[in-house]
Design a protein around this motif. Structure first.
Motif, PDB file in Angstrom:
ATOM      1  N   ALA A 188     -27.426-111.688  17.278  1.00 46.83           N
ATOM      2  CA  ALA A 188     -28.177-112.098  16.087  1.00 46.83           C
ATOM      3  C   ALA A 188     -27.242-112.507  14.957  1.00 46.83           C
ATOM      4  O   ALA A 188     -27.590-113.373  14.143  1.00 46.83           O
ATOM      5  N   LEU A 189     -26.064-111.896  14.887  1.00 45.98           N
ATOM      6  CA  LEU A 189     -25.127-112.206  13.807  1.00 45.98           C
ATOM      7  C   LEU A 189     -24.742-113.676  13.783  1.00 45.98           C
ATOM      8  O   LEU A 189     -24.530-114.250  12.707  1.00 45.98           O
ATOM      9  N   ARG A 190     -24.652-114.289  14.961  1.00 42.92           N
ATOM     10  CA  ARG A 190     -24.288-115.700  15.016  1.00 42.92           C
ATOM     11  C   ARG A 190     -25.337-116.569  14.333  1.00 42.92           C
ATOM     12  O   ARG A 190     -25.024-117.647  13.829  1.00 42.92           O
TER      13      ARG A 190
ATOM     14  N   LEU B 294     -15.954-116.914   8.463  1.00 44.55           N
ATOM     15  CA  LEU B 294     -16.914-115.984   9.065  1.00 44.55           C
ATOM     16  C   LEU B 294     -17.777-116.680  10.103  1.00 44.55           C
ATOM     17  O   LEU B 294     -18.036-116.129  11.175  1.00 44.55           O
ATOM     18  N   GLU B 295     -18.204-117.891   9.808  1.00 44.38           N
ATOM     19  CA  GLU B 295     -19.038-118.631  10.750  1.00 44.38           C
ATOM     20  C   GLU B 295     -18.267-118.966  12.018  1.00 44.38           C
ATOM     21  O   GLU B 295     -18.815-118.898  13.120  1.00 44.38           O
ATOM     22  N   ARG B 296     -16.994-119.327  11.863  1.00 47.91           N
ATOM     23  CA  ARG B 296     -16.186-119.611  13.051  1.00 47.91           C
ATOM     24  C   ARG B 296     -15.990-118.345  13.880  1.00 47.91           C
ATOM     25  O   ARG B 296     -16.022-118.389  15.113  1.00 47.91           O
ATOM     26  N   HIS B 297     -15.780-117.217  13.193  1.00 46.33           N
ATOM     27  CA  HIS B 297     -15.547-115.955  13.902  1.00 46.33           C
ATOM     28  C   HIS B 297     -16.793-115.513  14.671  1.00 46.33           C
ATOM     29  O   HIS B 297     -16.721-115.219  15.864  1.00 46.33           O
ATOM     30  N   PHE B 298     -17.932-115.478  14.001  1.00 44.49           N
ATOM     31  CA  PHE B 298     -19.145-114.990  14.654  1.00 44.49           C
ATOM     32  C   PHE B 298     -19.795-116.053  15.536  1.00 44.49           C
ATOM     33  O   PHE B 298     -20.667-115.730  16.334  1.00 44.49           O
ATOM     34  N   GLY B 299     -19.353-117.307  15.377  1.00 42.28           N
ATOM     35  CA  GLY B 299     -19.913-118.369  16.203  1.00 42.28           C
ATOM     36  C   GLY B 299     -19.253-118.482  17.552  1.00 42.28           C
ATOM     37  O   GLY B 299     -19.693-119.258  18.410  1.00 42.28           O
ATOM     38  N   ARG B 300     -18.182-117.713  17.785  1.00 42.98           N
ATOM     39  CA  ARG B 300     -17.516-117.760  19.081  1.00 42.98           C
ATOM     40  C   ARG B 300     -18.434-117.230  20.170  1.00 42.98           C
ATOM     41  O   ARG B 300     -19.128-116.232  19.986  1.00 42.98           O
ATOM     42  N   SER B 301     -18.441-117.882  21.286  1.00 47.68           N
ATOM     43  CA  SER B 301     -19.289-117.455  22.389  1.00 47.68           C
ATOM     44  C   SER B 301     -18.836-116.123  22.927  1.00 47.68           C
ATOM     45  O   SER B 301     -17.647-115.826  23.027  1.00 47.68           O
ATOM     46  N   GLU B 302     -19.811-115.289  23.276  1.00 48.78           N
ATOM     47  CA  GLU B 302     -19.499-113.992  23.863  1.00 48.78           C
ATOM     48  C   GLU B 302     -19.275-114.098  25.371  1.00 48.78           C
ATOM     49  O   GLU B 302     -18.895-113.145  26.033  1.00 48.78           O
ATOM     50  N   LEU B 303     -19.559-115.291  25.919  1.00 49.38           N
ATOM     51  CA  LEU B 303     -19.410-115.468  27.359  1.00 49.38           C
ATOM     52  C   LEU B 303     -17.969-115.839  27.696  1.00 49.38           C
ATOM     53  O   LEU B 303     -17.285-116.486  26.921  1.00 49.38           O
ATOM     54  N   PRO B 304     -17.475-115.423  28.895  1.00 50.79           N
ATOM     55  CA  PRO B 304     -16.136-115.792  29.291  1.00 50.79           C
ATOM     56  C   PRO B 304     -16.025-117.274  29.564  1.00 50.79           C
ATOM     57  O   PRO B 304     -17.024-117.926  29.873  1.00 50.79           O
ATOM     58  N   PRO B 305     -14.860-117.864  29.414  1.00 46.75           N
ATOM     59  CA  PRO B 305     -14.701-119.288  29.669  1.00 46.75           C
ATOM     60  C   PRO B 305     -14.995-119.635  31.117  1.00 46.75           C
ATOM     61  O   PRO B 305     -14.894-118.814  32.003  1.00 46.75           O
ATOM     62  N   THR B 306     -15.412-120.873  31.337  1.00 49.44           N
ATOM     63  CA  THR B 306     -15.763-121.333  32.675  1.00 49.44           C
ATOM     64  C   THR B 306     -14.582-121.164  33.623  1.00 49.44           C
ATOM     65  O   THR B 306     -13.454-121.530  33.305  1.00 49.44           O
ATOM     66  N   GLY B 307     -14.882-120.585  34.777  1.00 50.46           N
ATOM     67  CA  GLY B 307     -13.849-120.389  35.775  1.00 50.46           C
ATOM     68  C   GLY B 307     -13.092-119.095  35.636  1.00 50.46           C
ATOM     69  O   GLY B 307     -12.203-118.795  36.412  1.00 50.46           O
TER      70      GLY B 307
END
Length: 210
Positions: A125-127, A194-207
């Motif tokens: 939700a923070l994102r 802050l937006e860049r920090h919390f906007g990072r995906s929580e999913l691991p990179p592809t592969g």
């Protein structure tokens, strides 16, 4: 100094508003009417009436009922209560945007409701919440100027006092505008980080892990 008063008033009102807003958001989402109805009424009331009116009621109206606050207390209470109503809707919208399937999956794993909220819902939700929350801080910095009507010694009030002493209207209002511009610009830089920090995906990179 007026600018310092504006800064601490903004920070204090935002922190109190966040705490109240989070509680209101949880109440608003509750299936229990005795919780959701009062929260909905509060949000409707404070979003539907001008902050100026709220400040005047707190500072000059409540003393008629035997409840008296100082100028600083009235300004802080008024800003905090008003901001909480808007932040509650921002937080509620962010929480509601988290996919329900993830919440059900967390519950199926045996997580209790506080754990679901802390470890599953809030990180996602923070994102969604951070961008409008940052805009609220920016707006609150300028909104503090309204407290000058109850003689709160913030930036605009200090400017008005100096104008009465020096009669330099355009010059002093221009300086005040530059102070507001500097403060909002500095916050915009913080907000972007802050937006860049919390906007990072929580999913691991592809592969990853392949």
């Amino acid at each position: 100094m007026g600018a310092w008063a504006t800064l601490w008033l903004t920070a204090a009102a935002m922190l109190i508003g966040l705490a109240l807003g989070f509680g209101l958001a949880l109440m608003r989402r509750s299936a229990q009417a005795w919780l959701s109805a009062p929260a909905g009424l509060y949000i409707w009331l404070f979003r539907g009436t001008p902050l100026l009116v709220q400040l005047i009621v707190i500072y000059t109206g409540l003393p008629q009922l035997g409840i008296k606050f100082s100028v600083v207390e009235s300004a802080l209470i008024g800003l905090s209560l008003n901001e909480a109503a808007y932040l509650a809707e921002i937080i509620r919208a962010g929480i509601d945007a988290v996919p329900k399937g993830q919440v059900r999956a967390a519950r199926a794993l045996g997580l209790r409701e506080p754990q679901v909220m802390a470890h599953v819902v809030l990180p996602q939700a923070l994102r969604i919440i951070v961008p409008p929350l940052g805009n609220s801080v920016n707006g609150l910095l300028k909104t503090t100027s309204i407290t000058s009507v109850i003689s709160m010694e913030e930036l605009l009030r200090r400017t008005q006092v100096l104008i009465q002493e020096r009669f330099e209207v355009l010059e002093l209002f221009s300086v005040a505008a530059l102070y507001y511009l500097a403060m909002t610009t500095a916050w915009q830089l913080v907000q972007r980080r802050l937006e860049r920090h919390f906007g990072r995906s929580e999913l691991p990179p592809t592969g990853a892990g392949a």
